[in-house]
Design an enzyme around this catalytic site. Structure first.
Site, PDB file in Angstrom:
ATOM      1  N   ARG A  43     102.134  92.647  75.616  1.00  0.00           N
ATOM      2  CA  ARG A  43     101.787  92.052  76.918  1.00  0.00           C
ATOM      3  C   ARG A  43     101.407  93.124  77.947  1.00  0.00           C
ATOM      4  O   ARG A  43     101.651  92.963  79.133  1.00  0.00           O
ATOM      5  CB  ARG A  43     102.920  91.210  77.483  1.00  0.00           C
ATOM      6  CG  ARG A  43     103.175  89.932  76.740  1.00  0.00           C
ATOM      7  CD  ARG A  43     102.188  88.848  77.213  1.00  0.00           C
ATOM      8  NE  ARG A  43     102.325  87.657  76.385  1.00  0.00           N
ATOM      9  CZ  ARG A  43     103.119  86.640  76.689  1.00  0.00           C
ATOM     10  NH1 ARG A  43     103.810  86.646  77.791  1.00  0.00           N
ATOM     11  NH2 ARG A  43     103.200  85.607  75.879  1.00  0.00           N
ATOM     12  N   ARG A  47     100.226  89.979  83.734  1.00  0.00           N
ATOM     13  CA  ARG A  47     100.503  89.821  85.167  1.00  0.00           C
ATOM     14  C   ARG A  47     101.151  91.010  85.847  1.00  0.00           C
ATOM     15  O   ARG A  47     101.230  91.035  87.070  1.00  0.00           O
ATOM     16  CB  ARG A  47     101.352  88.564  85.380  1.00  0.00           C
ATOM     17  CG  ARG A  47     100.512  87.305  85.345  1.00  0.00           C
ATOM     18  CD  ARG A  47     101.360  86.078  85.372  1.00  0.00           C
ATOM     19  NE  ARG A  47     102.112  85.948  84.133  1.00  0.00           N
ATOM     20  CZ  ARG A  47     102.933  84.949  83.845  1.00  0.00           C
ATOM     21  NH1 ARG A  47     103.135  83.998  84.712  1.00  0.00           N
ATOM     22  NH2 ARG A  47     103.555  84.898  82.688  1.00  0.00           N
ATOM     23  N   ARG A  56      92.243  86.756  86.912  1.00  0.00           N
ATOM     24  CA  ARG A  56      92.761  85.455  86.473  1.00  0.00           C
ATOM     25  C   ARG A  56      92.948  84.456  87.614  1.00  0.00           C
ATOM     26  O   ARG A  56      93.243  83.287  87.365  1.00  0.00           O
ATOM     27  CB  ARG A  56      94.079  85.660  85.728  1.00  0.00           C
ATOM     28  CG  ARG A  56      93.953  86.225  84.292  1.00  0.00           C
ATOM     29  CD  ARG A  56      93.372  85.199  83.342  1.00  0.00           C
ATOM     30  NE  ARG A  56      93.805  83.855  83.702  1.00  0.00           N
ATOM     31  CZ  ARG A  56      95.030  83.386  83.527  1.00  0.00           C
ATOM     32  NH1 ARG A  56      95.946  84.101  82.945  1.00  0.00           N
ATOM     33  NH2 ARG A  56      95.345  82.178  83.913  1.00  0.00           N
ATOM     34  N   ASP A  92      95.717  84.578  72.941  1.00  0.00           N
ATOM     35  CA  ASP A  92      97.047  83.979  72.907  1.00  0.00           C
ATOM     36  C   ASP A  92      97.254  83.394  71.523  1.00  0.00           C
ATOM     37  O   ASP A  92      96.285  83.053  70.832  1.00  0.00           O
ATOM     38  CB  ASP A  92      97.193  82.878  73.968  1.00  0.00           C
ATOM     39  CG  ASP A  92      98.661  82.495  74.137  1.00  0.00           C
ATOM     40  OD1 ASP A  92      99.371  83.174  74.899  1.00  0.00           O
ATOM     41  OD2 ASP A  92      99.111  81.544  73.468  1.00  0.00           O
ATOM     42  N   TYR A 167     105.896  75.491  68.650  1.00  0.00           N
ATOM     43  CA  TYR A 167     105.149  74.918  69.778  1.00  0.00           C
ATOM     44  C   TYR A 167     104.569  73.559  69.425  1.00  0.00           C
ATOM     45  O   TYR A 167     104.575  72.628  70.237  1.00  0.00           O
ATOM     46  CB  TYR A 167     104.038  75.873  70.229  1.00  0.00           C
ATOM     47  CG  TYR A 167     104.587  77.042  71.028  1.00  0.00           C
ATOM     48  CD1 TYR A 167     105.085  76.837  72.318  1.00  0.00           C
ATOM     49  CD2 TYR A 167     104.624  78.319  70.509  1.00  0.00           C
ATOM     50  CE1 TYR A 167     105.608  77.886  73.052  1.00  0.00           C
ATOM     51  CE2 TYR A 167     105.142  79.383  71.231  1.00  0.00           C
ATOM     52  CZ  TYR A 167     105.637  79.161  72.505  1.00  0.00           C
ATOM     53  OH  TYR A 167     106.162  80.189  73.235  1.00  0.00           O
TER      54      TYR A 167
HETATM   55  O1  CP3 Z   1      98.832  92.330  75.991  1.00  0.00           O
HETATM   56  C1  CP3 Z   1      99.072  91.572  75.037  1.00  0.00           C
HETATM   57  O2  CP3 Z   1     100.142  91.637  74.394  1.00  0.00           O
HETATM   58  C2  CP3 Z   1      97.982  90.597  74.560  1.00  0.00           C
HETATM   59  C3  CP3 Z   1      98.028  89.314  75.113  1.00  0.00           C
HETATM   60  C4  CP3 Z   1      98.955  88.219  74.627  1.00  0.00           C
HETATM   61  C5  CP3 Z   1      99.130  87.041  75.351  1.00  0.00           C
HETATM   62  N1  CP3 Z   1      99.874  86.166  74.624  1.00  0.00           N
HETATM   63  C6  CP3 Z   1      98.532  86.800  76.666  1.00  0.00           C
HETATM   64  C7  CP3 Z   1      99.197  85.825  77.546  1.00  0.00           C
HETATM   65  C8  CP3 Z   1      99.682  88.071  73.440  1.00  0.00           C
HETATM   66  C9  CP3 Z   1      99.865  89.053  72.311  1.00  0.00           C
HETATM   67  C10 CP3 Z   1     100.252  86.765  73.468  1.00  0.00           C
HETATM   68  C11 CP3 Z   1     101.030  86.203  72.347  1.00  0.00           C
HETATM   69  C12 CP3 Z   1     101.945  85.090  72.636  1.00  0.00           C
HETATM   70  N2  CP3 Z   1     101.709  83.965  73.353  1.00  0.00           N
HETATM   71  C13 CP3 Z   1     103.217  84.971  72.038  1.00  0.00           C
HETATM   72  C14 CP3 Z   1     103.823  85.954  71.110  1.00  0.00           C
HETATM   73  C15 CP3 Z   1     104.336  87.144  71.836  1.00  0.00           C
HETATM   74  C16 CP3 Z   1     105.561  86.888  72.663  1.00  0.00           C
HETATM   75  O3  CP3 Z   1     105.497  87.064  73.870  1.00  0.00           O
HETATM   76  O4  CP3 Z   1     106.592  86.561  72.045  1.00  0.00           O
HETATM   77  C17 CP3 Z   1     103.782  83.777  72.487  1.00  0.00           C
HETATM   78  C18 CP3 Z   1     105.159  83.235  72.147  1.00  0.00           C
HETATM   79  C19 CP3 Z   1     102.811  83.134  73.299  1.00  0.00           C
HETATM   80  C20 CP3 Z   1     102.919  81.814  73.969  1.00  0.00           C
HETATM   81  C21 CP3 Z   1     102.785  81.978  75.440  1.00  0.00           C
HETATM   82  N3  CP3 Z   1     101.566  82.135  76.075  1.00  0.00           N
HETATM   83  C22 CP3 Z   1     103.803  82.111  76.420  1.00  0.00           C
HETATM   84  C23 CP3 Z   1     105.280  81.996  76.150  1.00  0.00           C
HETATM   85  C24 CP3 Z   1     103.174  82.341  77.657  1.00  0.00           C
HETATM   86  C25 CP3 Z   1     103.810  82.660  78.996  1.00  0.00           C
HETATM   87  C26 CP3 Z   1     103.839  81.497  79.937  1.00  0.00           C
HETATM   88  C27 CP3 Z   1     104.076  81.972  81.358  1.00  0.00           C
HETATM   89  O5  CP3 Z   1     103.207  81.716  82.192  1.00  0.00           O
HETATM   90  O6  CP3 Z   1     105.115  82.598  81.613  1.00  0.00           O
HETATM   91  C28 CP3 Z   1     101.782  82.349  77.414  1.00  0.00           C
HETATM   92  C29 CP3 Z   1     100.706  82.591  78.389  1.00  0.00           C
HETATM   93  C30 CP3 Z   1     100.149  83.967  78.340  1.00  0.00           C
HETATM   94  N4  CP3 Z   1      99.681  84.582  77.213  1.00  0.00           N
HETATM   95  C31 CP3 Z   1      99.990  84.832  79.434  1.00  0.00           C
HETATM   96  C32 CP3 Z   1      99.377  85.992  78.953  1.00  0.00           C
HETATM   97  C33 CP3 Z   1      98.939  87.202  79.723  1.00  0.00           C
HETATM   98  C34 CP3 Z   1     100.348  84.508  80.880  1.00  0.00           C
HETATM   99  C35 CP3 Z   1      99.303  83.611  81.436  1.00  0.00           C
HETATM  100  C36 CP3 Z   1      98.922  83.987  82.837  1.00  0.00           C
HETATM  101  O7  CP3 Z   1      98.638  85.164  83.092  1.00  0.00           O
HETATM  102  O8  CP3 Z   1      98.855  83.072  83.652  1.00  0.00           O
END
Ligand code: CP3
Length: 365
Positions: A43, A47, A56, A92, A167
């Site tokens: 990640r 953010r 974003r 994602d 999910y």
């Molecule tokens: O930098 C990186 O690692 C690459 C980007 C990345 C994202 N999601 C971007 C993202 C990666 C590798 C993921 C994988 C992902 N997504 C996982 C596996 C990794 C982990 O964290 O365990 C999981 C479980 C998800 C599902 C998911 N997507 C979640 C739990 C969330 C967060 C929700 C929130 O708003 O708190 C997301 C959304 C997401 N994926 C964001 C990002 C940058 C946040 C969205 C935003 O910026 O509004």
């Protein structure tokens, strides 16, 4: 060996010296020595970065994953700012599932939300197999990124069958995974049909990224730690193995990551990983003992330590580098993703410190 559309791999199969396949990150994944311990952060694109929040502000999450120019820019941001040793594709885990026909969205502050959770075999059969034509934006973004990144490797990724299934069955994030486990224990046939379908989608999605030029892949089974080892082996391992073993001939290292997986580290390695991700609960020397001497490890700084005063962060980085020496290869990372409130300056300092300390160690022999 991968198709060489990118110059990553020389024609005879040897990596181009200094190129991404010869980078400190890829070398560490293959348990080869390098000039320093490589570091990147799960990640890292997200953010915690004001430049990310700016992009974003007006674009929904899933849309930003489908616009190659935005994917490229967001993926490059942490590389420019922190000097990390690898980029990870901005996407994602639910992107390929949406491409396979599942109606879902990523809701800010919540995560993936699925309109009609999976309950029946008919629901499973509606998840279509995917090809490159279903995710053209990922293919295009990876190709652009490989050019822009030059010698810095790009990591591709996907969600593992269990985490994706969670999910899809829960309909959204869950603390207990109760509905997922109820289906798994109560209807193993349907469970295996679902995970089998998800492993096909995941394998195809990772192959698209590898063919477009990523230098490594990471399979995120973030929620696998919710299972006992026996249940993991019975209900999950065959499906994660189908994905990772399916990439054995691809010529890129495979990283397998989960959270709360102290009891599962050995099994997760057996699924066909070259590198096993370790959260902050298990020291890397102990983890190596569980995983075995033929795999590298990645992790294991607690993301919350980044909120502590710098001397605490520094002591933790030193400890992890020291314990990581027990492994045949160590990629420095957090134990889970960067939290949104993290001060990005601290991440930059951690990168510099990891490089400095691991260089010095090499100089001293
Ligand atoms: O930098 C990186 O690692 C690459 C980007 C990345 C994202 N999601 C971007 C993202 C990666 C590798 C993921 C994988 C992902 N997504 C996982 C596996 C990794 C982990 O964290 O365990 C999981 C479980 C998800 C599902 C998911 N997507 C979640 C739990 C969330 C967060 C929700 C929130 O708003 O708190 C997301 C959304 C997401 N994926 C964001 C990002 C940058 C946040 C969205 C935003 O910026 O509004």
């Amino acid at each position: 060996m991968t198709t060489d559309t990118t110059g990553t791999v020389a024609r005879d199969g040897e990596p181009r010296p200094g190129g991404p396949a010869d980078s400190p990150f890829v070398r560490a994944c293959w348990r080869r020595s390098g000039p320093h311990t490589p570091v990147w952060f799960m990640r890292q694109a997200g953010r915690s970065l004001p430049e990310y929040r700016e992009i974003r502000a007006t674009v929904p999450m899933l849309e930003s994953c489908r616009r190659p120019e935005l994917v490229t820019e967001i993926t490059l941001q942490p590389v420019r700012r922190h000097g990390v040793d690898a980029a990870i594709l901005f996407s994602d885990i639910v992107v390929p599932v949406a491409a396979a026909g599942v109606d879902l969205d990523i809701v800010p502050g919540t995560g993936p939300v699925v309109a009609e959770p999976v309950r029946t075999l008919a629901d499973v059969e509606r998840i279509r197999p995917i090809t490159r034509a279903d995710v053209p934006y990922v293919d295009e973004a990876v190709r652009q990124l490989v050019v822009e990144l030059g010698d810095t490797p790009l990591i591709g990724f996907a969600g593992a069958p269990f985490t994706l299934a969670s999910y899809l069955v829960e309909g959204g994030p869950s603390r207990t995974h109760a509905k997922t486990k109820a289906l798994m224990y109560g209807n193993p046939e349907l469970w295996h049909a679902l995970c089998g379908r998800l492993s096909e989608v995941t394998l195809a999605f990772l192959r698209v990224q590898i063919e477009a030029g990523v230098s490594a892949v990471q399979l995120f089974d973030s929620w696998a730690g919710a299972l006992s080892e026996a249940d993991y082996r019975r209900y999950v391992l065959p499906h994660s193995t189908a994905v990772l073993s399916g990439l054995a001939d691809a010529g890129v290292p495979r990283i397998h990551f989960g959270v709360g997986t102290a009891e599962l580290l050995g099994a997760m390695g057996e699924a066909g990983a070259d590198v096993v991700g370790v959260d902050w609960r298990t020291p890397l020397d102990v983890a190596t003992h569980r995983i075995g001497p033929d795999k590298a490890v990645q992790g294991n700084l607690d993301p919350c330590v980044l909120f502590a005063p710098w001397p605490v962060v520094e002591a933790e980085v030193r400890r992890i580098l020291e314990q990581g020496r027990a492994a045949p290869g160590h990629v420095f990372n957090l134990g889970h993703g960067v939290l949104p409130e993290t001060d990005p300056e601290v991440l930059t300092r951690v990168v510099a410190l990891v490089h400095e300390l691991s260089h010095r160690r090499a100089d001293q022999g």
